[in-house]
Each structure stands twice: as structure tokens, then as C-alpha cells.
Design an enzyme around this catalytic site. Structure first.
Site, PDB file in Angstrom:
ATOM      1  N   HIS A  66      25.489  12.855  24.886  1.00 19.67           N
ATOM      2  CA  HIS A  66      26.298  11.474  25.165  1.00 19.67           C
ATOM      3  C   HIS A  66      25.571  10.738  24.301  1.00 19.67           C
ATOM      4  O   HIS A  66      24.077   9.992  24.066  1.00 19.67           O
ATOM      5  CB  HIS A  66      24.912  11.696  26.883  1.00 19.67           C
ATOM      6  CG  HIS A  66      25.729  10.367  27.807  1.00 19.67           C
ATOM      7  ND1 HIS A  66      24.271   9.089  28.091  1.00 19.67           N
ATOM      8  CD2 HIS A  66      26.051   9.980  28.043  1.00 19.67           C
ATOM      9  CE1 HIS A  66      25.034   8.431  28.112  1.00 19.67           C
ATOM     10  NE2 HIS A  66      26.473   8.903  28.888  1.00 19.67           N
ATOM     11  N   ILE A  67      26.158   9.601  24.371  1.00 17.48           N
ATOM     12  CA  ILE A  67      25.723   8.139  23.670  1.00 17.48           C
ATOM     13  C   ILE A  67      26.103   6.742  25.396  1.00 17.48           C
ATOM     14  O   ILE A  67      27.276   6.800  25.592  1.00 17.48           O
ATOM     15  CB  ILE A  67      26.899   7.834  22.475  1.00 17.48           C
ATOM     16  CG1 ILE A  67      27.776   7.839  22.790  1.00 17.48           C
ATOM     17  CG2 ILE A  67      26.127   8.499  21.262  1.00 17.48           C
ATOM     18  CD1 ILE A  67      29.173   7.691  21.330  1.00 17.48           C
ATOM     19  N   MET A  81      29.564   1.887  30.038  1.00 20.79           N
ATOM     20  CA  MET A  81      29.783   3.081  30.698  1.00 20.79           C
ATOM     21  C   MET A  81      29.973   3.128  28.462  1.00 20.79           C
ATOM     22  O   MET A  81      28.410   3.116  28.122  1.00 20.79           O
ATOM     23  CB  MET A  81      31.374   2.851  30.104  1.00 20.79           C
ATOM     24  CG  MET A  81      32.466   1.742  31.172  1.00 20.79           C
ATOM     25  SD  MET A  81      31.464   2.614  32.250  1.00 20.79           S
ATOM     26  CE  MET A  81      33.051   3.857  32.525  1.00 20.79           C
ATOM     27  N   CYS A  82      29.782   4.810  28.618  1.00 21.91           N
ATOM     28  CA  CYS A  82      28.804   5.950  27.918  1.00 21.91           C
ATOM     29  C   CYS A  82      29.959   6.702  27.237  1.00 21.91           C
ATOM     30  O   CYS A  82      30.897   6.269  27.566  1.00 21.91           O
ATOM     31  CB  CYS A  82      27.997   6.485  28.767  1.00 21.91           C
ATOM     32  SG  CYS A  82      26.827   5.286  29.721  1.00 21.91           S
ATOM     33  N   GLN A  83      29.821   7.465  26.748  1.00 25.75           N
ATOM     34  CA  GLN A  83      30.344   8.750  26.683  1.00 25.75           C
ATOM     35  C   GLN A  83      29.878   9.392  26.036  1.00 25.75           C
ATOM     36  O   GLN A  83      29.028  10.105  25.812  1.00 25.75           O
ATOM     37  CB  GLN A  83      31.048   8.471  24.405  1.00 25.75           C
ATOM     38  CG  GLN A  83      32.443   6.502  24.671  1.00 25.75           C
ATOM     39  CD  GLN A  83      33.556   6.922  23.915  1.00 25.75           C
ATOM     40  OE1 GLN A  83      33.559   8.023  23.146  1.00 25.75           O
ATOM     41  NE2 GLN A  83      34.008   5.690  23.430  1.00 25.75           N
TER      42      GLN A  83
END
Lengths: 254, 254
Positions: B77-78, B1-3
Site C-alpha cells: 500500500h502507498i 487516496m491511496c494505491q
């Protein structure tokens, strides 16, 4: 008018030496101070930096000079605005996607009377004749081939398309899809191939030299293309007016 | 997942404070270390930075933390890779041009079974489900309207399109065309509006606080959207699952 810098290599290579000399032309050795940009292919991806500040002292350009981003295809541009305001949307290079590949384009020259109707899926965001010409090139490429053709075939199509645009003004351009780098000259464009045995190169625009020998391996090949030669102790070749060349794996293919 | 991190403002605002906290999640307070990216609209133009290194110590991220680029629409986005290799072409946000405007998109979640046929002019360059979904969104938008419609109308279309994709997995996304910022939640997404009287904000991920009062004017409005709240002394609102919001001029419109 503007200035162009391109690099095509067979192994990921940094462009900090050439860019350092090139950026001097954005306010010190020449007056191309109305923004700049650079794009690096990395695999299929692109790092794209644009700035409306001048490349000589832009913090982003400072990063490019210090952080050696390695790439096999690089296109850079410093701008002296002739058409279109000084704003980010008008900074070259421009990027579009076609057939699942990014295409990067930068232009030096004026195309005052070239405003063909864009009936396809590529439209300029800014107000330059350059981005309009790029969108037309992308539109016509997408109509000419169903998918990405071999480099030789693409080169024939691009030569035909460039031949339509060039009579409308001055059309020096660099174009890359990450696989090859195309260069077209109307007036000023020069190129050089560096290969084994590598030697010392001396910048024309700054008191800086580099010895490529300890930085390279015998199999490395790098082609550099620039509006005006960047070094004063190497033999650069001038493109003839109307000439379109293509560079693959660090050497000129056609 | 990402943030995800988004900002929408009515006056060009830098995002260094929020980005500093956000970047801590790329290796220190969380493990989103498989690349990152950020895009800033500046007028119609876009500054787009992507890097496959982690945002915590990438030289490009260091530039973003130090160089206060001011913008009214920002998407960052990371990445923690779940689908697609760790390479530049897979780093969010992604950018495409439609109707002469750039569109920037970043996604958090998985869409394992969503691979609709792309029969239009938008094709992914990388291998992520996210870029595939973005290309489908762009394709469907281009079929739904002849040119750029008003924000309200676009929002209705996007709600319908998001409703097609969301059941295929997790579809938290941020999208902007420089005029508005859309946010859609499947699971985790929070937002906050900052306006006069501005106060002190304290980052959750780092021992850093900022007093916005002396940095702002009474007419400034800024909305920040993030996967998880970035500050621990402000009231963030969670999006409901399936909710699509749109932010214009620093406030939520719908």
C-alpha cells in the site's frame, strides 16, 4: 535458549550500538542462530522485523544496523530453537493488539508444561511455548481490566500473572505497549541506566566503542535490558529470580 | 487516496518487479507520498514493513526492492493521507490475529461516515477509517464463524460484510490470511494472472522490463492485483464496482 535485548528511553533513541553487539551472539560470540526479531514503537505504531536467518548476516539485520530507527521502546530477540521449528511464525518478538494498543513480547526460556486453555481472543499462530504464554498473558490482562490501566496498576497485574507462569519453567521476558517496558527474570537478565554525564561504552562482543556524550543532551535518559551485559566497562545490575521491573521514560519506575 | 498492490502465487515468488513500478507512484509518477507498507506471508508467519517516509526513497523500501523475499501472499500500500495524520500507526497494511492466523488488510478509499461501534476484541491503534473498518470486519468474522471456515464459505461472509461497508464510501481493499487473497472493488482495481507460457512484461511507471520465462517453471501461477495496471504490454482485467474476488494458488477462484 535465546537472548533478549530491550531499550526504554525518554527521547527517541537508536539502538544500533547495542544491536551490533547483540547480533554478534547470533553466530560469532554465541550460537543463537535460529532466527531473530526486533520491534520498535514509533508513537502508537510498531515497526516489526522478523527473520528466520541469523541476525549476524541477515539482510534485514544489516538494515537495522545501518538505518538508525529512533524509538522510545525497543524489544529484540535472537533465537536458539528449543521448542517449535525454525520458521518465521516462531520468531520473537510477537505482536498483538489489546485496548487499541500494540503489545510486543519476547521470551527467553522454556515453559515445557505450561499449556493453559486459551478461551479468549488470543491464539498462537506458531508452535512455541513462548507465544502460547504471551496469548495467555493478553487473555488474562483483557479480563483483569476494562481498558488500559495506569502503569503501576498494570505492573501489579503482570507481577501476579508472571507469578503463575514462572514456576512452570524459565520465564525471562520483555513486554512493551509503547508506554512502558516490563522485564521479568527467572534466571539471566541485566539492566543499566545511562544518563548525564554520558561516557564511553565498549561492547563486550565486538571491538567497538561509542562516546555517548556528543550524541546526547543532559536531559536524555536511556535504560537498556539484556540477557547478558552488552558492554564491559559499565556497571550492569542483575535482576533477582522472580523480579519484575518496569521502565518508563528511560528509568526504572518499580 | 491511496494505491494497492497484491500478489497471490502457488509457489513462493518475489514481488520486486511489481513493487519497483508500484513504488514509482510514491513521488515520481504519482503523489502517494504519505507512508507505505508491505506484508509478506511466509508459512503462517508474516513479515510486515511499514514506513512513514515515501516508498520512492525509504531505506526500508530500498531493502524490499533489493532483497527478493519470496511469498505466496503479499499486500502492499502507498498512502496519500485523506483521513488520519501521517504517522506509522496509520500506515497500511494492518495486521491482526484471528483463530490463530494473521490477517493482513489494506484499503484504498474513504469511509467518512462509517464508524460502527466496536464491541468486540479488535480496536484501531491509529486514527484511520480504514483500520476502523478492518477491526469491524474482524469482529464480524469472529462472530460469524467459530473457527477458520473453508475459503468459499469465508468469501460468502466477506461479500456480505463488504456489502454493508461499501455504500458508506469507497471501499477498495485487499485482505489475506496467508491461504487466500480477497480483493474488493468500489472504483479502481485491476488484476492479471500470469502462467505458462510466461513472457516479457514492461512496467508502465519505469523503463524496466523482465522476461518471466527463464525465471519460472511451467506449473507456476501468479496473480497480481493493483489499483492501476502496472505493465503496459499485458491485458489487465478491471473489477466491476461491488465485485469481490478471491485468489488461491495463483488463480482467481471466485
Amino acid at each position: 535458549m535465546c537472548q533478549l535485548l530491550g531499550m526504554n528511553a525518554n527521547t527517541p533513541t537508536d539502538v544500533t550500538f547495542s544491536f551490533t553487539g547483540f547480533a554478534q551472539r547470533a553466530g560469532r560470540t554465541a550460537d543463537h542462530t535460529d532466527g531473530w526479531g526486533i520491534a520498535f514503537f514509533e508513537g502508537q505504531g510498531v515497526r516489526h522485523f522478523v527473520d528466520h536467518a541469523r541476525a549476524l548476516d541477515s539482510p534485514v539485520a544489516e538494515l537495522i544496523r545501518r538505518y538508525p530507527i529512533k524509538s522510545c521502546n525497543v524489544i529484540a530477540h535472537i533465537r536458539k530453537a528449543t521448542q517449535g521449528a525454525v520458521q518465521l511464525a516462531n520468531c520473537h518478538p510477537f505482536v498483538r493488539e489489546l485496548w487499541g494498543h500494540y503489545w510486543v513480547f519476547a521470551h527467553n526460556g522454556d515453559l515445557k508444561d505450561f499449556r493453559p486453555r486459551l478461551h479468549g481472543h488470543f491464539h498462537p499462530v506458531g508452535s512455541t511455548d513462548s507465544e502460547h504464554a504471551f496469548c495467555w498473558l493478553m487473555q488474562e490482562l483483557s479480563k483483569s481490566h476494562a481498558g488500559l490501566p495506569p502503569v503501576q496498576e498494570l505492573t501489579l497485574t503482570l507481577r501476579e500473572l508472571a507469578g503463575h507462569i514462572a514456576p512452570q519453567g524459565t520465564f525471562n521476558f520483555l513486554l512493551s505497549n509503547g508506554q512502558a517496558l516490563w522485564a521479568h527474570a527467572s534466571t539471566h537478565l541485566h539492566w543499566i541506566e545511562r544518563r548525564h554525564p554520558f561516557a564511553v561504552a565498549q561492547l563486550s562482543d565486538e571491538d567497538l566503542q561509542v562516546d555517548f556524550a556528543p550524541l546526547t543532551t543532559p536531559s536524555d535518559r536511556v535504560a537498556v535490558i539484556a540477557t547478558a551485559p552488552l558492554t564491559n566497562n559499565e556497571q550492569w545490575t542483575a535482576f533477582a529470580p522472580g523480579e519484575l521491573g518496569v521502565f518508563v521514560q528511560g528509568q526504572r519506575l518499580i
